[in-house]
Write a protein that holds these residues in place. Structure first.
Motif, short mmCIF file in Angstrom:
data_model
loop_
_atom_site.label_atom_id
_atom_site.label_comp_id
_atom_site.label_asym_id
_atom_site.label_seq_id
_atom_site.Cartn_x
_atom_site.Cartn_y
_atom_site.Cartn_z
N ALA A 646 0.83 -1.20 0.00
CA ALA A 646 0.00 0.00 0.00
C ALA A 646 0.86 1.26 0.00
CB ALA A 646 -0.93 -0.01 1.22
N ALA A 647 1.97 1.22 0.75
CA ALA A 647 2.87 2.38 0.78
C ALA A 647 3.49 2.63 -0.59
CB ALA A 647 3.96 2.16 1.83
N LEU A 648 3.92 1.55 -1.26
CA LEU A 648 4.52 1.72 -2.58
C LEU A 648 3.50 2.21 -3.60
CD1 LEU A 648 6.86 -1.39 -2.66
CD2 LEU A 648 7.58 1.00 -2.88
N GLU A 657 9.46 11.97 -8.10
CA GLU A 657 10.68 11.21 -8.27
C GLU A 657 11.54 11.29 -7.01
OE1 GLU A 657 12.65 12.53 -11.76
OE2 GLU A 657 11.12 11.76 -13.14
N ILE A 658 11.33 12.32 -6.22
CA ILE A 658 12.04 12.49 -4.95
C ILE A 658 10.99 12.78 -3.87
CG2 ILE A 658 13.76 13.79 -3.65
CD1 ILE A 658 15.03 12.27 -5.88
N PHE A 659 11.11 12.12 -2.73
CA PHE A 659 10.15 12.39 -1.64
C PHE A 659 10.85 12.25 -0.30
CE2 PHE A 659 9.99 7.83 -2.26
CZ PHE A 659 9.89 7.31 -0.97
N THR A 660 10.22 12.78 0.74
CA THR A 660 10.74 12.68 2.11
C THR A 660 9.81 11.80 2.94
OG1 THR A 660 9.51 14.58 2.92
CG2 THR A 660 11.68 15.01 1.94
N ILE A 661 10.30 11.41 4.11
CA ILE A 661 9.46 10.62 5.01
C ILE A 661 8.22 11.41 5.40
CG2 ILE A 661 9.33 9.58 7.33
CD1 ILE A 661 12.17 8.69 7.06
N ARG A 662 8.38 12.71 5.61
CA ARG A 662 7.24 13.55 6.00
C ARG A 662 6.17 13.55 4.92
NH1 ARG A 662 7.03 14.30 11.40
NH2 ARG A 662 9.00 15.11 12.22
N GLN A 663 6.59 13.63 3.66
CA GLN A 663 5.62 13.61 2.56
C GLN A 663 4.87 12.28 2.52
OE1 GLN A 663 8.55 14.73 -0.50
NE2 GLN A 663 7.16 16.39 -1.11
N LEU A 664 5.61 11.19 2.68
CA LEU A 664 4.96 9.88 2.67
C LEU A 664 4.07 9.72 3.89
CD1 LEU A 664 4.59 7.13 1.39
CD2 LEU A 664 6.65 6.34 2.56
N GLN A 665 4.52 10.24 5.03
CA GLN A 665 3.70 10.17 6.24
C GLN A 665 2.37 10.87 6.04
OE1 GLN A 665 5.42 12.27 9.55
NE2 GLN A 665 3.61 11.99 10.85
N ALA A 667 0.82 11.39 3.27
CA ALA A 667 0.00 10.66 2.29
C ALA A 667 -0.62 9.40 2.88
CB ALA A 667 0.85 10.31 1.07
N LEU A 668 0.13 8.74 3.78
CA LEU A 668 -0.35 7.48 4.36
C LEU A 668 -1.23 7.69 5.58
CD1 LEU A 668 2.90 5.29 4.16
CD2 LEU A 668 0.90 5.15 2.68
N GLY A 669 -1.06 8.83 6.24
CA GLY A 669 -1.82 9.07 7.48
C GLY A 669 -1.30 8.28 8.65
N LEU A 670 -0.01 7.90 8.63
CA LEU A 670 0.60 7.14 9.72
C LEU A 670 1.49 8.04 10.55
CD1 LEU A 670 1.71 3.92 7.76
CD2 LEU A 670 -0.35 4.22 9.14
N TYR A 672 5.13 9.20 12.19
CA TYR A 672 6.46 9.28 11.59
C TYR A 672 7.23 7.99 11.84
CZ TYR A 672 11.12 11.02 10.43
OH TYR A 672 12.37 11.18 9.86
N ASN A 673 7.10 7.44 13.06
CA ASN A 673 7.84 6.24 13.41
C ASN A 673 7.41 5.05 12.54
OD1 ASN A 673 9.67 4.68 15.06
ND2 ASN A 673 7.87 3.80 16.03
N LYS A 674 6.09 4.88 12.34
CA LYS A 674 5.62 3.77 11.53
C LYS A 674 6.03 3.92 10.07
CE LYS A 674 1.66 2.28 14.30
NZ LYS A 674 0.18 2.07 14.32
N THR A 675 6.00 5.16 9.58
CA THR A 675 6.43 5.40 8.20
C THR A 675 7.91 5.10 8.04
OG1 THR A 675 4.76 7.16 8.08
CG2 THR A 675 6.40 7.07 6.32
N TYR A 676 8.71 5.52 9.03
CA TYR A 676 10.15 5.25 9.00
C TYR A 676 10.41 3.74 8.98
CZ TYR A 676 15.09 5.43 10.32
OH TYR A 676 16.45 5.27 10.34
N ARG A 677 9.65 3.00 9.80
CA ARG A 677 9.83 1.55 9.85
C ARG A 677 9.44 0.87 8.54
NH1 ARG A 677 8.14 -1.13 15.64
NH2 ARG A 677 9.80 -0.18 16.90
N LEU A 678 8.38 1.36 7.90
CA LEU A 678 8.01 0.79 6.61
C LEU A 678 9.15 0.91 5.61
CD1 LEU A 678 4.31 1.91 5.95
CD2 LEU A 678 5.16 -0.43 6.06
N LEU A 679 9.85 2.02 5.63
CA LEU A 679 10.94 2.23 4.69
C LEU A 679 12.20 1.49 5.08
CD1 LEU A 679 10.46 6.03 3.98
CD2 LEU A 679 10.29 4.21 2.28
#
Length: 768
Positions: A646-648, A657-665, A667-670, A672-679
């Motif tokens: 789902a994250a991908l 083409e370039i993103f940060t953990i904050r941007q993905l966080q 978008a996912l609604g998770l 920061y720690n969970k997003t970091y662990r996913l990556l």
């Protein structure tokens, strides 16, 4: 990660007062804490003292005024004038504590065998209480035995004390045996409890009886409170008053002799209300369970028999029925068993099962029965059915299943619903240590192991690798008994493993041996489940054990498990794979074909050697499942979990083409720690979990130095970015298809795949 701090976080709300108490040979040390960081430090210091035998905490809600006795500090060597927590100092009851203790000499630690037996007995209690409607407990290893903690919310009064005492007494009567007992003394409100993360030192540390560290094994994600009504249902199933004594001058039945004469096994006996209580080895009233049945003979000679399971009457008097099942007459009146609803005899179930196997579609029949209880997750169900079928294929390594998905979306219910369709003797569920599996006396070849959201130890993962590699052979474990004699224990052959976890197992070698499938967590599935729940609540009360098709499914598996069959795939050389990068995946497809053929073994031809011949129909079934678990229903090729996929998908949809953990966080609604662990993945005390960066070649980390001006000063800081290559991602997720060469009926290919010779446009090769 600090196990003591984790235990405190799991057991107590922040801001409450907890007494920490340590017991040594001659002294007691104690302190009161509302600062859990200081409590953790104090416990660690006490744990380092070899004179301390055990470290404990109060479980229930302590009067906050007691903090002033020894505020966030431990006083060593208490005197008689230094009070500890008494029952009157407890404001409310927070936990129902269940302690399983191995039978052994006092003052010594348990052996590995005794320790494993206690954990196994705790699992049996947890399963039984779950059948009665209890939520999941905190499961723990006490160091010498096992603990179960159920969340409750009761006042500290005589009624609550009697309720907890009654529950423990019932569990003792039903589950205590010659090896493991339920401690019935844990009913008082101020009871202290082993602090997980600390060492239990009973006697000297020896190779046979080692000191072990207490630890939490499982914590429910959402703790549910056990209601007082549920507690009462468990606490009061046994009769206190005797039924009317037998009429007339005829001598009363000697219950012990009667049970023996009619071949009814007795697990244990004990005094009860002046008479004798017999805990029966097997339930005579139902084939759905073994435990829970009892019979009592009171001093008057009157007899009471029943079973604790709700489906068996929840402790109602069934002695006349039990006697009628084994005697033609009682007095002058014929006695017949009168179950809640008529059901066909076992031979009738087997007859219907043979009809399905010889003229019907066994896979469709089992799936239809499954879907009456569980909505959706069809691919998961197919994987589980084919997994069981693989146990009867002679030339296979077995099909084992790893199910991942968001918590609360039905992983457990899917597995338990499918388990209910196989004979009970072949089911192993709950938390089981690797050694306990070797000492499990009831394990049979062809058993199914369900590990539900359990972190597998390194030893357990090695055992799983061994079990999948040597699927067709028993696994032996050599050990020494207490009298230094060699004992060889085994896990039987042809056992399959089902792992249900939010995350992956943690070991890539384990994942490569399993069908990797996802639970459907879509909004559409949520609505389907809700609709099913509404319909179920509106229907009249029903007992699933009265569903004849459930028994037919069990009979189907009984028949198929009676033999193993060699399956030959005559068209195997013409099967082509789009990717053979993971060499185990083609083997899994072949095993899927064989399992499909096995289900229709009573309808398939055999060659001159007696081998079962797989057909194109079996290939189509296997291909459908194989493609599903490589696309929208699993991560067979990529080994993604549902959350990672789902994250991908979200990253691809962001179009960056370039993103940060904050941007993905965002978008996912998770978090920061969970997003970091996913990556990045992460490690804990039991396993290392790889993340997206290790699995997906389309995502790469970028470390950059960013300059910015603050308050007129140029400042530089490091920033972590991630690159995403859509083309690589598309190719990585598209390598899944399989077909038969020279077959014109290949109609469905994976996204991005083009059959040989087909032109590919430039537009299709680049992302618009």
């Amino acid at each position: 990660m600090n196990p003591i701090a984790d235990a405190l976080d799991a057991l107590f709300p922040k801001g409450g007062v907890v007494e920490l108490r340590a017991l040594a040979d001659r002294f007691t040390h104690s302190g009161y804490f509302d600062d859990f960081a200081k409590l953790t430090a104090a416990a660690e210091a006490l744990d380092a003292d070899p004179e301390v035998k055990g470290i404990y905490v109060t479980l229930n809600v302590v009067d906050p005024a007691l903090l002033a006795r020894r505020a966030n500090r431990v006083k060593m060597r208490l005197t008689r004038s230094d009070p500890t927590t008494a029952d009157a100092d407890i404001n409310r009851r927070r936990w129902l504590p269940i302690d399983l203790d191995p039978v052994r000499p006092s003052g010594v630690s348990s052996t590995d065998e005794e320790h494993a037996a206690a954990i196994e007995r705790a699992d049996a209690i947890a399963r039984w209480l779950s059948e009665q409607g209890f939520p999941d407990p905190v499961k723990a290893d006490s160091g010498n035995g096992a603990h179960l903690l159920y969340a409750i919310d009761l006042p500290n009064d005589d009624e609550a004390t009697a309720l907890v005492k009654g529950v423990l007494a019932t569990l003792d009567l039903v589950f205590s045996n010659d090896s493991v007992v339920v401690d019935t003394a844990n009913f008082n409100a101020a009871r202290i409890w082993e602090l997980y993360g600390t060492l239990s030192r009973k006697g000297d540390h020896t190779p046979d009886r080692p000191h072990r560290r207490a630890k939490i094994l499982a914590v429910p994600e959402h703790a549910e409170i056990v209601t007082a009504d549920l507690l009462r249902a468990i606490a009061t199933p046994l009769p206190v008053d005797a039924p009317a004594p037998p009429k007339g001058k005829k001598a009363p039945v000697d219950l012990g002799a009667w049970l023996s004469a009619h071949g009814i096994g007795v697990r244990s006996t004990r005094p009860w209300q002046g008479g004798t209580l017999y805990v029966l080895e097997d339930c005579p009233f139902s084939d759905a369970h073994r435990d829970g049945a009892f019979a009592i003979q009171f001093p008057s000679g009157a007899i009471y028999a029943g079973c604790h399971h709700t489906s068996c009457g929840g402790g109602a008097q069934r002695w006349p029925e039990l006697r009628g099942m084994h005697e033609q007459k009682i007095g002058n009146k014929p006695q017949k068993r009168t179950p809640p609803a008529p059901a066909p005899e076992p031979d009738a179930f087997r007859e219907r099962a043979m009809e399905v196997l010889t003229r019907g579609d066994p896979l469709a029949f089992i799936l239809d029965t499954f879907h009456r209880e569980h909505v959706g997750d069809h691919t998961v169900a197919e994987c589980l059915v084919l997994s069981i079928a693989s146990q009867s294929v002679e030339n296979t390594h077995g099909l084992h299943v790893a199910i991942s998905g968001i918590s609360g979306k039905g992983k457990t219910h899917t597995c338990e619903t499918m388990l209910d369709l196989i004979p009970k003797a072949f089911q192993i569920t709950g938390t089981v240590s690797d050694k306990a599996l070797y000492y499990h006396d009831d394990l049979r070849p062809g058993s199914v192991f369900l590990f539900d959201d359990v972190s597998l130890s390194d030893d357990m993962q090695e055992l799983l690798k061994n079990a999948t590699t040597r699927f067709r052979e028993p696994i032996e474990h050599r050990t020494l008994t207490s009298d230094r004699r060699l004992r060889i224990c085994t896990i039987p052959e042809r056992c399959v493993w089902w792992l249900a976890k939010v995350k992956s197992v943690g070991d890539d070698q384990v994942m490569n041996r399993m069908l990797t499938v996802w639970i459907d967590d879509s909004n559409h599935q949520d609505l389907e489940v809700l609709g099913h729940m509404k319909e179920a609540e509106a229907q009249r009360r029903r007992d699933r054990e009265q569903d004849e098709d459930v028994h037919v499914c069990r009979a189907i598996w009984e028949i198929l498990k009676e033999r193993t069959v060699y399956v030959r795939i005559p068209f195997a050389t013409r099967i082509s794979f789009q990717s053979a990068r993971n060499r185990r995946n083609p083997a899994m497809l072949f095993d899927l074909i064989k399992a499909s053929a096995l289900l229709k073994s009573y309808q398939r031809e055999q060659d001159e050697d007696g081998s079962l011949i797989a057909t194109r129909e079996d290939f189509d079934t296997a291909r459908r499942v194989f493609l599903a678990i490589n696309r929208d229903a699993g991560g067979q090729e990529t080994k993604q979990t549902r959350n990672e996929a789902a994250a991908l998908e979200t990253i691809a949809a962001m179009g960056l083409e370039i993103f940060t953990i904050r941007q993905l966080q965002d978008a996912l609604g998770l978090s920061y720690n969970k997003t970091y662990r996913l990556l990045h993945g992460y490690c804990n005390s039991k396993a290392t979990y790889t993340g997206i960066l290790d699995k997906c070649p389309a995502v790469s980390p970028i470390d950059a130095t960013v300059a910015e001006e603050r308050y007129g000063v140029e400042m530089r800081r490091r920033e972590h970015y991630f690159s995403f290559d859509y083309r690589i991602y598309r190719e990585w997720t598209a390598k899944a298809d399989v077909w038969i060469d020279d077959d014109p009926d290949v109609s469905t290919f994976a996204p991005g795949f083009h059959p040989p010779g087909e032109n590919v446009t430039a537009a299709e090769e680049s992302r618009s």
